[in-house]
Design a protein around this motif. Structure first.
Motif, short mmCIF file in Angstrom:
data_model
loop_
_atom_site.label_atom_id
_atom_site.label_comp_id
_atom_site.label_asym_id
_atom_site.label_seq_id
_atom_site.Cartn_x
_atom_site.Cartn_y
_atom_site.Cartn_z
N THR A 87 0.85 -1.30 0.05
CA THR A 87 -0.01 -0.03 0.05
C THR A 87 1.02 1.19 -0.07
O THR A 87 1.84 1.27 0.58
CB THR A 87 -0.85 0.14 1.32
N TYR A 89 0.48 5.16 1.36
CA TYR A 89 -0.19 5.97 2.28
C TYR A 89 -0.29 7.44 2.14
O TYR A 89 0.87 8.02 2.21
CB TYR A 89 0.23 5.58 3.63
N HIS A 91 -1.21 11.11 2.89
CA HIS A 91 -1.29 11.82 4.18
C HIS A 91 -1.22 13.23 4.22
O HIS A 91 -0.73 13.80 3.28
CB HIS A 91 0.00 11.39 5.17
N LEU A 183 -5.59 4.94 2.28
CA LEU A 183 -4.82 3.78 1.93
C LEU A 183 -4.99 3.70 0.40
O LEU A 183 -6.29 3.72 -0.20
CB LEU A 183 -5.53 2.54 2.64
N THR A 406 2.92 5.19 10.62
CA THR A 406 3.19 3.66 9.76
C THR A 406 4.51 3.07 10.33
O THR A 406 5.08 4.18 10.50
CB THR A 406 3.08 4.10 8.17
#
Length: 411
Positions: A87, A89, A91, A183, A406
């Motif tokens: 994945t 991420y 943000h 995600l 993460t």
């Protein structure tokens, strides 16, 4: 070309993320740190300070092993979980009207060694080894390096798309920072993100040079070893990739303990050789352009303007105001030979309190303070492109990402 990969992060469950994630460990003052540890059993700080539950401070390898144990306990208790597939991420962080966004993924240490990922700061070998050993023993990396890239139309379109969708995480900290994270695990978008980065000839470390160098230390240590999984995992490090337009650079104040034996008038006369000096009294001043400096001394503000007639830069580094201040004031007048280690100089970021320069000098803690105009992204890249390194604390870069948001596992 740059290699940026998705990964299966370990991260908090949605309901606990606001309680788990933290600012960088070394930012906390002792009382605040102990209050959080006492009141919040979900804080990532329990992992970083593992001896708290035993009312004992531990150091070195023993502490690293206990960090690993606390981390495993968080996983066993269901506070942390692994994502099911690779994945990216996405943000977003916002505060005080500023909005920052970027993509968390894995950077390649081969790219770092081949100067595709470029640096602008030197690192200390002792710190590289210390944190490299920390990574090896604890088995995880929880704080990404900040890397910037030229704005990209496709990657920008992702934030515009995902802002309309429900975020996996949405929380606001007690410092009024709002975080959202989405995600991206659909195969077509994952492939497009990887391709977008692969078309970039260079990436630039904005913040986290020691973290990168420490990951490289571990990579070099493990790459000839027999543990294939550890060797492959060590080939990458976690990074937060942000477009240049989403990065904000401010400066660090320089505070000096004493004037190197000079009286005030002698000091001002020494400054006069290379700077035009304007006394402002109590009127606050913040530099508004390159080669202008603010100074607070003996209860008064001063403007310092570099005399261009005396300015003979030899490299791109010489154009930086942090280098000018060092070469023309700190070293020759104040006797500061090594701005990284000299105990006569202290640094604080120019954030949140415009009166900080005045307050810390008026308190008697320091004799004089200096303010600088921030460097630009262009200057940062030019220094890196020329294989040069800036003086310490030449830039304070936002955004800062939360620790434990993460996690990249190295075992």
């Amino acid at each position: 070309m740059a290699k940026v990969n998705p990964f299966r992060a370990v991260r908090s469950t949605r309901d606990k993320v606001a309680l788990v994630t933290t600012r960088s460990y070394d930012i906390y003052k002792k009382k605040e740190l102990n209050d959080i540890l006492r009141l919040n059993p979900f804080s990532f700080l329990h992992i970083l300070r593992p001896g708290f539950k035993f009312h004992k401070t531990v150091h070195g390898t023993k502490r690293f092993k206990m960090v690993h144990n606390r981390y495993n306990e968080f996983k066993e208790n269901g506070i942390f979980q692994n994502d099911a597939k690779p994945t990216y991420y996405l943000h977003q962080k916002s505060f005080n009207g500023d909005v920052f966004w970027g993509i968390i993924g894995l950077a390649s240490l081969e790219d770092y060694q081949n100067n595709i990922i470029k640096k602008h700061e030197n690192t200390l070998s002792e710190r590289e080894a210390l944190f490299g050993n920390y990574l090896e023993v604890t088995g995880f990396n929880a704080e990404p390096v900040l890397i910037t890239y030229p704005d990209n139309t496709f990657l920008t379109s992702l934030i515009e798309k995902y802002r309309t969708l429900r975020a996996e995480y949405e929380f606001t900290t007690n410092k009024n920072r709002t975080h959202l994270m989405w995600l991206i695990d659909q195969e077509d978008e994952v492939a497009q993100i990887s391709e977008a980065f692969s078309n970039m000839p260079s990436l630039y470390i904005a913040d986290g040079h020691h973290r990168t160098a420490s990951s490289n230390f571990l990579y070099e240590k493990l790459k000839e070893g027999t543990d294939q999984k550890a060797r492959e995992l060590s080939e990458h490090f976690m990074a937060y990739f942000i477009p240049e337009s989403s990065m904000r650079i401010t400066s660090f104040y320089r505070f000096i303990n004493d004037l190197n034996g000079l009286h005030k008038k002698e000091f001002l006369m020494a400054l006069d050789e290379n700077f035009r000096i304007q006394k402002l009294g109590k009127r606050y001043y913040q530099p508004s352009k390159m080669h202008h400096f603010s100074m607070y001394l003996d209860g008064e503000y001063y403007k310092l303007y570099l005399r261009k007639s005396n300015f003979s830069p030899e490299t791109v580094l010489d154009h930086l105001d942090s280098q000018i201040l060092f070469k023309l004031i700190l070293e020759p007048i104040l006797g500061i030979k090594n701005p990284s280690t000299d105990t006569n100089i202290h640094y604080l970021p120019e954030t949140g309190n415009e009166m900080q320069l005045q307050q810390l000098v008026d308190s008697g803690e320091y004799k004089v303070g200096f303010g600088l105009f921030p460097i630009s992204v262009k200057q940062l890249k030019t220094v890196a492109d020329n294989g040069l390194t800036m003086p310490p604390k030449s830039s304070y870069v936002e955004p800062k990402l939360r620790s434990g948001l993460t996690i990249y596992e190295l075992k």
